[in-house]
Design a protein around this motif. Structure first.
Motif, PDB file in Angstrom:
ATOM      1  N   GLY B 147       0.829  -1.205   0.000  1.00 37.20           N
ATOM      2  CA  GLY B 147       0.000   0.000   0.000  1.00 37.20           C
ATOM      3  C   GLY B 147       0.861   1.252   0.000  1.00 37.20           C
ATOM      4  N   GLY B 148       1.967   1.203   0.693  1.00 40.16           N
ATOM      5  CA  GLY B 148       2.879   2.347   0.745  1.00 40.16           C
ATOM      6  C   GLY B 148       3.391   2.677  -0.649  1.00 40.16           C
ATOM      7  N   TYR B 149       3.677   1.618  -1.431  1.00 37.95           N
ATOM      8  CA  TYR B 149       4.132   1.883  -2.800  1.00 37.95           C
ATOM      9  C   TYR B 149       3.055   2.631  -3.579  1.00 37.95           C
ATOM     10  CZ  TYR B 149       5.017   1.620  -7.655  1.00 37.95           C
ATOM     11  OH  TYR B 149       5.158   1.999  -8.962  1.00 37.95           O
ATOM     12  N   LEU B 150       1.803   2.194  -3.427  1.00 37.16           N
ATOM     13  CA  LEU B 150       0.717   2.852  -4.166  1.00 37.16           C
ATOM     14  C   LEU B 150       0.574   4.313  -3.756  1.00 37.16           C
ATOM     15  CD1 LEU B 150      -1.879  -0.064  -4.191  1.00 37.16           C
ATOM     16  CD2 LEU B 150      -0.716   0.945  -6.186  1.00 37.16           C
ATOM     17  N   ALA B 151       0.614   4.583  -2.439  1.00 39.29           N
ATOM     18  CA  ALA B 151       0.508   5.969  -1.954  1.00 39.29           C
ATOM     19  C   ALA B 151       1.647   6.815  -2.525  1.00 39.29           C
ATOM     20  CB  ALA B 151       0.536   5.986  -0.432  1.00 39.29           C
ATOM     21  N   LEU B 152       2.829   6.223  -2.507  1.00 39.92           N
ATOM     22  CA  LEU B 152       4.024   6.882  -3.034  1.00 39.92           C
ATOM     23  C   LEU B 152       3.853   7.219  -4.514  1.00 39.92           C
ATOM     24  CD1 LEU B 152       7.103   7.439  -2.830  1.00 39.92           C
ATOM     25  CD2 LEU B 152       7.465   4.991  -3.195  1.00 39.92           C
ATOM     26  N   HIS B 153       3.387   6.245  -5.282  1.00 36.02           N
ATOM     27  CA  HIS B 153       3.198   6.451  -6.718  1.00 36.02           C
ATOM     28  C   HIS B 153       2.183   7.576  -6.962  1.00 36.02           C
ATOM     29  CE1 HIS B 153       3.359   4.548 -10.882  1.00 36.02           C
ATOM     30  NE2 HIS B 153       2.526   5.557 -11.000  1.00 36.02           N
ATOM     31  N   LEU B 154       1.081   7.535  -6.196  1.00 37.14           N
ATOM     32  CA  LEU B 154       0.044   8.563  -6.381  1.00 37.14           C
ATOM     33  C   LEU B 154       0.570   9.955  -6.010  1.00 37.14           C
ATOM     34  CD1 LEU B 154      -3.062   6.606  -4.986  1.00 37.14           C
ATOM     35  CD2 LEU B 154      -2.438   6.981  -7.397  1.00 37.14           C
ATOM     36  N   ALA B 155       1.361  10.029  -4.950  1.00 34.38           N
ATOM     37  CA  ALA B 155       1.918  11.331  -4.536  1.00 34.38           C
ATOM     38  C   ALA B 155       2.861  11.871  -5.614  1.00 34.38           C
ATOM     39  CB  ALA B 155       2.655  11.186  -3.201  1.00 34.38           C
ATOM     40  N   LEU B 156       3.643  10.974  -6.205  1.00 36.34           N
ATOM     41  CA  LEU B 156       4.586  11.419  -7.235  1.00 36.34           C
ATOM     42  C   LEU B 156       3.843  11.804  -8.521  1.00 36.34           C
ATOM     43  CD1 LEU B 156       7.434   8.848  -6.524  1.00 36.34           C
ATOM     44  CD2 LEU B 156       7.484  11.321  -6.082  1.00 36.34           C
ATOM     45  N   MET B 157       2.764  11.063  -8.836  1.00 39.75           N
ATOM     46  CA  MET B 157       1.912  11.442  -9.979  1.00 39.75           C
ATOM     47  C   MET B 157       1.402  12.868  -9.807  1.00 39.75           C
ATOM     48  SD  MET B 157      -0.634   8.178 -10.562  1.00 39.75           S
ATOM     49  CE  MET B 157      -1.929   9.178 -11.376  1.00 39.75           C
ATOM     50  N   LYS B 158       0.944  13.164  -8.586  1.00 37.24           N
ATOM     51  CA  LYS B 158       0.404  14.491  -8.315  1.00 37.24           C
ATOM     52  C   LYS B 158       1.499  15.552  -8.491  1.00 37.24           C
ATOM     53  CE  LYS B 158      -1.790  17.201  -4.691  1.00 37.24           C
ATOM     54  NZ  LYS B 158      -1.301  17.550  -3.354  1.00 37.24           N
ATOM     55  N   ALA B 159       2.703  15.238  -8.021  1.00 38.40           N
ATOM     56  CA  ALA B 159       3.812  16.191  -8.148  1.00 38.40           C
ATOM     57  C   ALA B 159       4.152  16.428  -9.610  1.00 38.40           C
ATOM     58  CB  ALA B 159       5.031  15.687  -7.367  1.00 38.40           C
ATOM     59  N   VAL B 160       4.038  15.369 -10.417  1.00 38.81           N
ATOM     60  CA  VAL B 160       4.282  15.532 -11.851  1.00 38.81           C
ATOM     61  C   VAL B 160       3.170  16.396 -12.460  1.00 38.81           C
ATOM     62  CG1 VAL B 160       4.386  14.326 -14.088  1.00 38.81           C
ATOM     63  CG2 VAL B 160       5.591  13.382 -12.079  1.00 38.81           C
ATOM     64  N   ASP B 161       1.916  16.068 -12.102  1.00 32.93           N
ATOM     65  CA  ASP B 161       0.769  16.860 -12.600  1.00 32.93           C
ATOM     66  C   ASP B 161       0.928  18.345 -12.280  1.00 32.93           C
ATOM     67  OD1 ASP B 161      -0.373  14.535 -13.448  1.00 32.93           O
ATOM     68  OD2 ASP B 161      -2.070  14.557 -12.052  1.00 32.93           O
ATOM     69  N   GLU B 162       1.418  18.620 -11.082  1.00 31.73           N
ATOM     70  CA  GLU B 162       1.543  20.013 -10.647  1.00 31.73           C
ATOM     71  C   GLU B 162       2.833  20.664 -11.138  1.00 31.73           C
ATOM     72  OE1 GLU B 162       1.330  19.518  -6.451  1.00 31.73           O
ATOM     73  OE2 GLU B 162      -0.869  19.538  -6.385  1.00 31.73           O
ATOM     74  N   GLY B 163       3.641  19.898 -11.862  1.00 26.35           N
ATOM     75  CA  GLY B 163       4.867  20.455 -12.402  1.00 26.35           C
ATOM     76  C   GLY B 163       6.029  20.531 -11.422  1.00 26.35           C
ATOM     77  N   ARG B 164       5.851  19.941 -10.208  1.00 31.46           N
ATOM     78  CA  ARG B 164       6.980  19.953  -9.253  1.00 31.46           C
ATOM     79  C   ARG B 164       8.080  19.004  -9.720  1.00 31.46           C
ATOM     80  NH1 ARG B 164       4.721  18.833  -3.351  1.00 31.46           N
ATOM     81  NH2 ARG B 164       6.773  19.554  -2.673  1.00 31.46           N
ATOM     82  N   LEU B 165       7.671  17.938 -10.432  1.00 36.10           N
ATOM     83  CA  LEU B 165       8.642  16.982 -10.977  1.00 36.10           C
ATOM     84  C   LEU B 165       8.386  16.849 -12.472  1.00 36.10           C
ATOM     85  CD1 LEU B 165       8.406  14.115  -8.318  1.00 36.10           C
ATOM     86  CD2 LEU B 165      10.290  15.742  -8.586  1.00 36.10           C
ATOM     87  N   ARG B 166       9.466  16.571 -13.225  1.00 38.86           N
ATOM     88  CA  ARG B 166       9.290  16.404 -14.674  1.00 38.86           C
ATOM     89  C   ARG B 166       8.736  15.028 -15.030  1.00 38.86           C
ATOM     90  NH1 ARG B 166      14.760  18.852 -17.233  1.00 38.86           N
ATOM     91  NH2 ARG B 166      14.810  20.678 -15.878  1.00 38.86           N
ATOM     92  N   ALA B 167       9.250  14.008 -14.311  1.00 39.16           N
ATOM     93  CA  ALA B 167       8.817  12.643 -14.611  1.00 39.16           C
ATOM     94  C   ALA B 167       8.781  11.868 -13.302  1.00 39.16           C
ATOM     95  CB  ALA B 167       9.791  11.995 -15.581  1.00 39.16           C
ATOM     96  N   LEU B 168       8.111  10.744 -13.300  1.00 42.65           N
ATOM     97  CA  LEU B 168       8.040   9.905 -12.097  1.00 42.65           C
ATOM     98  C   LEU B 168       9.432   9.389 -11.754  1.00 42.65           C
ATOM     99  CD1 LEU B 168       4.998   7.461 -12.336  1.00 42.65           C
ATOM    100  CD2 LEU B 168       5.284   9.425 -10.832  1.00 42.65           C
ATOM    101  N   PRO B 169       9.964   9.706 -10.582  1.00 45.26           N
ATOM    102  CA  PRO B 169      11.311   9.220 -10.235  1.00 45.26           C
ATOM    103  C   PRO B 169      11.241   7.800  -9.656  1.00 45.26           C
ATOM    104  CG  PRO B 169      10.525  10.730  -8.538  1.00 45.26           C
ATOM    105  CD  PRO B 169       9.408  10.565  -9.532  1.00 45.26           C
TER     106      PRO B 169
END
Lengths: 263, 263, 263, 263, 263, 263
Positions: B147-169
């Motif tokens: 579950g932690g992996y899923l939460a992590l993935h979703l948080a990083l998706m959001k950061a990409v959506d918001e432009g904080r990250l260029r791609a999923l790290p």
């Protein structure tokens, strides 16, 4: 106080390691039984530059949750002396708490040693096994398990000698070793510099009879394949047979010197 | 908030288990993404009666020892709600310290998730992954990793959506499962009553690509053979492929529902 | 697991609030009884975006200072999940101590619930009421009191069903609500953004019979007049009658569903 | 060091209380300004047998979270001397943590005093207000608020005298008093034996101008009616006007004695 | 509550000190017995600007390790009020631990007082001696010992009066004083500014009969000669005879005032 | 790693002591320099059965309160290994705090060593001196001071060799010894059984040049006369000259072996 100094080499080196060891070669292993006078059982175990004082104390009574069970308990504690590491490690008693690594290691030592103790035969007594690292050059948790077993055995021998116990409440012996993958090569018994460079880090705890008690493998940087994992486990089993043989020698030697003294 | 309710069964039962499961059968796995509104990414993961809230938060800055490295960090925390266990578990905040089991588990979760994060691409940011067990029926640490992996993935998706990250790290996905030996039979995904009766307890963390991240096997009472160990690892790998497939489905579903919303 | 979803609106809006509510309008209130399987009694209480898991456990024995009194005790604990707040709240167990706000809130919850329990009828047993906020959008302490009462009631019902108690040791029900003054206007049930802007912040705990248990009013910035105070208390009493009605409905519904199951 | 010893009586007693006081009568109130030499401002406040040392220190700098705000802060701390209570109270510093009651009280004192400080005018400075109870006979938290205000005022006067501040950054004065219902009768300023017997316990904090800062009412055993609540609040307001008058007298007296000294 | 105000001067000044004292001159010593109402025995001891509240409580029972011994115990605790020092001292209860200086001082007070208590005659009871410094101007630990002895004596007198004890379980009285070398000159009873400038700092604890209980000499900057040490000890013994005489006077006065009251 | 094994005897025994020593005779003193590989300076000091590992680390930077002073600092820490005492001593890190005895001892060691360090010459660096007792048979704090000085000297030598310091920032050497009165006889260097039976216990810290740094005398049961005190101090000074001579020999030997290695 008898000293045993044994150096093991397995065939010609296949590839150079730090310090010139073979991939499957243990560091020199040196055990000083009876290192701490007041302890019921104790050793100084030196594995290359890694040096651990292991002491076992047998105390009447058990923790509250086990009272009335007619069974004993074993608690292990692990600590680094501040000066044991290259950069001084702040003392946990000063900071007021043990850090996560310490907690994890002492739980591993405790589980490993409990696996061979017959707690019914021990009765409501607690064994404290204290592992204090005076010099840390990699593999300290494994050295603590191997040395902790020896201290435990010596403490129980003393209790039998003194008539507190009828027989040794031990089902088998216990030893532990680390293996890892460095620069693509599986190697046995990593020293600190190798450990820091390892892709996979694995600790294996095994009984003298060759049964597994604990296997902990961790990918440090890159996840690893099932094949690499199997190879590492083979390497560990080989090393553990050697450590187990040294443990037998130490114990035999102590029995002999007592017999000599008494005879 | 999309729900995925997937139940996996592998062929006819070969031997009766508690609850009628096959030896190699997972409990029903149910994931609710977006369970905690304010979190950057979150899921409620339900594995049979074991239920864990996993939430990931992406925060600027890193711990002091990592400052200036241009690399990020990930910290995992794990906690049992007091009422999650059959007998109420005292709250660690009231007692003023986390117990050894908690420390050990959150270190495992942290190492497992860090193995797939590209910290260079993340930059000097910290990912907090909080795993709070609201009901504990065995396998909570594995459920927390998956579950932690899923939460992590979703948080990083959001950061990409918001432009904080260029791609999923992220280099891969991560899932974990427990296996064990009960009454001589190797079984997958132990519930609490099985876990309490197990002779060997093993947790395996694997990537979606089938590489191992962590293997932890412990003899609860009797040391175990290398053969038993190999069998358990086979069983775990099979179960992990299933969990990994569910994770992919959850993530795909979230991407789709976003695309639908945006399109 | 029955769900009750009730939305209360009192006439046409007189003045616009955040989210379009009337000054005297509660947020939507949703209660899920039986949310935590192992707990003796539990609910998920959702008040707008504020969501609290309340669980009650009935344990034999009382704290040392109350032993031999033939009377029971009730202890409440309150915690925010780290991800429940907009900016992640550090976990208290990691920091090793509960902060002042937590201590103050759990004392309030404990006093409020103790006011309706008949401790003589309970006998030397302890009720633990755990309130874990999974999403915090203002009014969490009041939601914890209202939900805590429901968990408590359900736990005591179960104890009566199981024959541990002869009758419910409860004299009345308990609910709590917040009121405050924002931009000069007294309003009911403040969400977080309103709370942050409030000049006066007040929490009122009342029984189902309309008696006061606790009144706590605090000037956030500007001291307030007795008139403002009286107005706020009127507003709170009105809101509390609504919450109390929902509590009755939840309890009635649970009784009905049990009767249906048994009949 | 000037002493003020003022005893207030309101008309003939209507009903006998412990110590013969009228229901609406304060205990004798005695203030010794300048009780602690090194403190910026300090008083010994004696309310009957309740005696509290209040000291205020003005220190440059503010807590981290307030840095850069150009505004000051005020922190209050409260402690019972071990021998201040009938049965010795264990020292919190020895036990390593403050108990819940202490935390709740010092938060109340802090909020009450902050309500009248103009933090913009104070600038990035912190006021510490230490309230140490040397004898506890009920009403210690209220005595601490009333005395804490005096210490605070004196410390700020000194800062103005020394040119650290241009003007007193105070909007009003603050006093607190307890009221309660004992044997059905609302009474003012409860001593310990009355407090222990009270059905309702209420603390009210008010400014010199008669505005409310904090109202905290708690049902000790039986929930109370809105009417009882209103009566208690009336009684408190009357008592607070008296305490406020004494505070003014103390401050005036100190100004006069300074003027005398300087002139 | 009787006050004793005694000022001691020994011959003409030989050399000017801060405040004009002779090298061998004590500060003015003022004792207020019965300063804390609820305490079994208490004094306010003022030595110049150093002021300490000492309170003794006699409680049934002893610490676990002494149970069954038929002997009592004495525990001393020492604390600085935050405002007692020129720069506010952070409260130890807030920081969660006592600092090293506090621990060292309260151990000294405890050892000093235990040296004259007959624990067999006391029986299984514990004496708590609480020393709370309300103003610190040097010599607080010595003032705490001298005042602690008085509080202890008064508490034991009360226990004899109430028939809890047959006779005073005291073998002698105890007093303490500091001496030091400042600017090459040995001086008695250093105030803070002298203490901060001292090359050698020495605390001496002596009985009324002139026997030594504790001698602690510390080189602050420069190690010192045996001769300097002997001179300091002479100076201390002289000062201690004076303090001891005051203690006798205080005790005698209390006995007299009781006799007067009873007669 | 050079070993020095020196046994000192002063003339024929005048009176029998435990172990047959003369009243003024030290236990055999054995020093192993370089005992801990990673430490900047270290020794194993063995005084009879008392054995202490002393290690010194020189670290850049000073505690916050000393920053900007251009002066260094020295911090000493002391700990008993759990198994070092006859009855196992619980580990302080597990209990979460250091006990009072530990705090007092490490403050003594710190003060003693700081008295000979030239902190201006050291610059803004911190010396950590860790004293870990592996076997405790009386006199551990004194052994820690004497051994701590050696570790400190060796660490500073290394810093000079490496060019971190221009010259040794040491004004003198430091040694410590215990003396006491047992059965009416003043004796030097008490072992545990003697210490437990002593009426007076005294620790003396002296420089190599014969100046006193610290004198701590405590009456264990019976207060003592000035004459007894003077006799004990004479005895201590004699013993300290011997220890100081051994320290010189150890240091000289290390210098010589280095010179041999380099030449």
């Amino acid at each position: 106080m008898a000293d045993l100094d044994i150096q093991y080499t397995d065939g010609p080196p296949t590839k150079p390691r730090m310090g010139g060891r073979d991939p499957g070669e243990l560091r020199s292993l040196h055990v000083t039984p009876g290192f701490i006078g007041p302890a019921d059982g104790s050793v100084l175990l030196e594995l290359g530059r890694t040096r651990v004082i292991c002491a076992a104390s047998l105390v009447d009574g058990v923790p509250g949750w086990r009272r009335g069970s007619r069974e004993g308990w074993l608690t292990a504690e692990y600590s680094l002396l501040p000066a044991s590491t290259h950069q001084r490690t702040p003392r946990e008693a000063s900071r007021g708490r043990q850090d996560g690594r310490t907690v994890e290691i002492q739980r591993l030592i405790g589980r490993s040693l409990r696996a061979v103790v017959d707690f019914g035969a021990l009765g409501e007594r607690t064994l404290y096994v204290d592992c204090d690292v005076i010099e840390a050059d990699g593999g300290t948790r494994c050295a603590a398990v191997s040395g902790g077993y020896l201290a435990l055995h010596l403490a129980l021998m003393k209790a039998v000698d003194e008539g507190r116990l009828r027989a040794l409440p031990l089902a088998d012996s216990v030893a532990a070793v680390s293996v890892g993958v460095v620069a693509g090569m599986p190697i046995l018994d990593l020293e600190y510099a190798e450990d820091a460079a390892a892709d996979v880090d694995m600790n294996v705890v095994m009984t003298g009879a060759g049964k597994l008690i604990e296997v902990q493998a961790t990918a440090e940087i890159v996840p690893f394949s099932r094949e690499a994992f199997d190879q590492l486990l083979d390497l560990a089993e080989e090393g553990l047979r050697t450590i187990s043989a040294v443990q037998t020698e130490v114990i035999t030697d102590v029995y002999r010197s007592r017999a000599g003294r008494d005879g």
